[in-house]
Design a protein around this motif. Sequence first.
Motif, PDB file in Angstrom:
ATOM      1  N   ALA A 109     -51.802   4.434   5.487  1.00  0.00           N
ATOM      2  CA  ALA A 109     -51.327   4.153   6.853  1.00  0.00           C
ATOM      3  C   ALA A 109     -49.826   4.774   6.761  1.00  0.00           C
ATOM      4  CB  ALA A 109     -51.324   2.663   7.090  1.00  0.00           C
ATOM      5  N   ARG A 110     -49.096   4.250   5.901  1.00  0.00           N
ATOM      6  CA  ARG A 110     -47.601   4.717   5.864  1.00  0.00           C
ATOM      7  C   ARG A 110     -47.629   6.295   6.162  1.00  0.00           C
ATOM      8  NH1 ARG A 110     -42.944   2.683   2.132  1.00  0.00           N
ATOM      9  NH2 ARG A 110     -42.891   0.778   3.274  1.00  0.00           N
ATOM     10  N   GLN A 111     -48.206   7.104   5.299  1.00  0.00           N
ATOM     11  CA  GLN A 111     -48.217   8.411   5.156  1.00  0.00           C
ATOM     12  C   GLN A 111     -48.466   8.816   6.682  1.00  0.00           C
ATOM     13  OE1 GLN A 111     -47.098  10.642   2.950  1.00  0.00           O
ATOM     14  NE2 GLN A 111     -46.254   9.095   1.658  1.00  0.00           N
ATOM     15  N   THR A 112     -49.872   8.442   7.371  1.00  0.00           N
ATOM     16  CA  THR A 112     -50.203   8.733   8.528  1.00  0.00           C
ATOM     17  C   THR A 112     -49.204   8.710   9.813  1.00  0.00           C
ATOM     18  OG1 THR A 112     -52.390   8.393   7.740  1.00  0.00           O
ATOM     19  CG2 THR A 112     -52.448   8.429  10.394  1.00  0.00           C
ATOM     20  N   LEU A 113     -48.614   7.244   9.529  1.00  0.00           N
ATOM     21  CA  LEU A 113     -47.535   6.984  10.684  1.00  0.00           C
ATOM     22  C   LEU A 113     -46.547   7.974  10.443  1.00  0.00           C
ATOM     23  CD1 LEU A 113     -46.418   5.425  12.866  1.00  0.00           C
ATOM     24  CD2 LEU A 113     -45.465   3.888  11.096  1.00  0.00           C
ATOM     25  N   LEU A 114     -46.024   8.281   9.325  1.00  0.00           N
ATOM     26  CA  LEU A 114     -44.934   9.122   9.013  1.00  0.00           C
ATOM     27  C   LEU A 114     -45.221  10.464   9.734  1.00  0.00           C
ATOM     28  CD1 LEU A 114     -42.139  10.005   7.847  1.00  0.00           C
ATOM     29  CD2 LEU A 114     -43.391  10.367   5.668  1.00  0.00           C
ATOM     30  N   LEU A 243     -48.739   9.314  24.247  1.00  0.00           N
ATOM     31  CA  LEU A 243     -50.004   9.825  23.916  1.00  0.00           C
ATOM     32  C   LEU A 243     -49.948  10.872  22.894  1.00  0.00           C
ATOM     33  CD1 LEU A 243     -50.711  10.544  27.935  1.00  0.00           C
ATOM     34  CD2 LEU A 243     -51.796   8.928  26.400  1.00  0.00           C
ATOM     35  N   SER A 244     -49.092  11.786  22.736  1.00  0.00           N
ATOM     36  CA  SER A 244     -48.973  12.810  21.648  1.00  0.00           C
ATOM     37  C   SER A 244     -48.934  12.278  20.379  1.00  0.00           C
ATOM     38  CB  SER A 244     -47.537  13.572  21.914  1.00  0.00           C
ATOM     39  OG  SER A 244     -47.483  14.446  22.952  1.00  0.00           O
ATOM     40  N   LEU A 245     -48.523  10.973  20.118  1.00  0.00           N
ATOM     41  CA  LEU A 245     -48.621  10.443  18.809  1.00  0.00           C
ATOM     42  C   LEU A 245     -50.095  10.349  18.292  1.00  0.00           C
ATOM     43  CD1 LEU A 245     -45.973   7.461  18.955  1.00  0.00           C
ATOM     44  CD2 LEU A 245     -46.378   9.320  17.096  1.00  0.00           C
ATOM     45  N   ILE A 249     -51.673  12.414  15.237  1.00  0.00           N
ATOM     46  CA  ILE A 249     -52.165  11.850  13.988  1.00  0.00           C
ATOM     47  C   ILE A 249     -53.668  12.410  13.548  1.00  0.00           C
ATOM     48  CG2 ILE A 249     -53.437   9.588  13.225  1.00  0.00           C
ATOM     49  CD1 ILE A 249     -50.981   8.147  14.675  1.00  0.00           C
ATOM     50  N   ILE A 250     -54.387  12.557  14.776  1.00  0.00           N
ATOM     51  CA  ILE A 250     -55.712  13.361  14.752  1.00  0.00           C
ATOM     52  C   ILE A 250     -55.813  14.679  14.171  1.00  0.00           C
ATOM     53  CG2 ILE A 250     -57.453  13.904  15.898  1.00  0.00           C
ATOM     54  CD1 ILE A 250     -57.279  11.746  17.728  1.00  0.00           C
ATOM     55  N   GLU A 251     -54.543  15.492  14.730  1.00  0.00           N
ATOM     56  CA  GLU A 251     -54.455  16.874  13.973  1.00  0.00           C
ATOM     57  C   GLU A 251     -53.978  16.727  12.663  1.00  0.00           C
ATOM     58  OE1 GLU A 251     -52.308  18.865  17.129  1.00  0.00           O
ATOM     59  OE2 GLU A 251     -53.823  19.146  18.315  1.00  0.00           O
ATOM     60  N   PHE A 302     -52.865   4.204  20.609  1.00  0.00           N
ATOM     61  CA  PHE A 302     -51.607   4.952  21.312  1.00  0.00           C
ATOM     62  C   PHE A 302     -52.219   5.527  22.606  1.00  0.00           C
ATOM     63  CE2 PHE A 302     -49.847   5.454  16.979  1.00  0.00           C
ATOM     64  CZ  PHE A 302     -48.395   4.773  17.151  1.00  0.00           C
ATOM     65  N   THR A 303     -53.404   5.814  22.730  1.00  0.00           N
ATOM     66  CA  THR A 303     -53.966   6.596  24.106  1.00  0.00           C
ATOM     67  C   THR A 303     -54.030   5.381  24.957  1.00  0.00           C
ATOM     68  OG1 THR A 303     -55.289   7.778  22.853  1.00  0.00           O
ATOM     69  CG2 THR A 303     -55.906   7.426  24.997  1.00  0.00           C
TER      70      THR A 303
END
Length: 319
Positions: A109-114, A243-245, A249-251, A302-303
């Motif tokens: 989760a930390r890597q994904t958030l970063l 919204l871009s966050l 994360i998805i991309e 986030f959305t």
Amino acid sequence: MTTSTKAAKIERLAELTAQNETSSGASLWREAFRRLKTSKMAIIGGVVIAAFIVMAVVGPWVAPHSPKALTWKDEVFLNRGEFVGPRGENWFGLDHLGRDMFSRFLVGARQTLLVGVVSMLIGLIIGAVIGVVSGAAATLGGAAGRRVDTVVMRITDIMLALPSLLLAASIAAVMGQSLTTVMIAVGVVQIPIFARLLRGSMLAQGSKDYVLAAKSLGIRKRRIVVTQILPNSLSPVIVQATLSLATAIIEAAALSYLGLGNPDPSVPEWGVMLSQAQRFFDNAPMMAVYPAVGIIITALGFTLLGEAMREALDPKLRG
């Protein structure tokens, strides 16, 4: 009336104009915050985001096992392809190398958030600079400024014409496989979105009465842009950043899934975990379900918050 007296009155009028716009902007944000506190969509999104941030921050310290340790590799190999499911010491079971899935999920989760935050900031900062330059040139730059605006916007149109994931994958493939590459690739994709949005917002503000009054009073164009137009143009940009966050994360997970992320597969990240799970989906579908659900719920949080902020700041919906 002397010239100095007239100048003093003009300066005072300009200051009052700025104060009115500032107070109006402040009251707008106060009203938006009040609406957010009563919005179920904002509350749900905020709770999801808060839970994700807490997990990302404290995950490495509360993980019951090392996310890289092959502690149960012998047990996995002896099962002859039958993966170990959830149990007391391994809440999410084991992956194909005998690593604890729950620990890898928490640390990932930390890597994904970063990746999501850094990518968004890259797009926001560079896109905002481009948007300010283009918007200021188009609003107050005269004929030369409009030519600059045209050139800048045509470049952003070219970037927007390309599918975002394809553009990000192309950049990542050229730069090489690394986590930094993923951040830059996803951030570059966000640049034209922020640039277009801020430029459009500044153009809308440029036709307001307070800008015309400031121009007629002879206030310097740079000061009008910095103290008047820009502060009142940031609301949609802040909403878009939220919204871009979710998009970032998805991309980023998609690039990691395609093998363009961190070259060290032992480092847990939700996109990497998805990529590793695809080979074993028939025998161990839960290996893919856990990181996929994490990505979906986080992006949804986030959305939801971003959409709630959009509604709260929409002048048509303010009572």
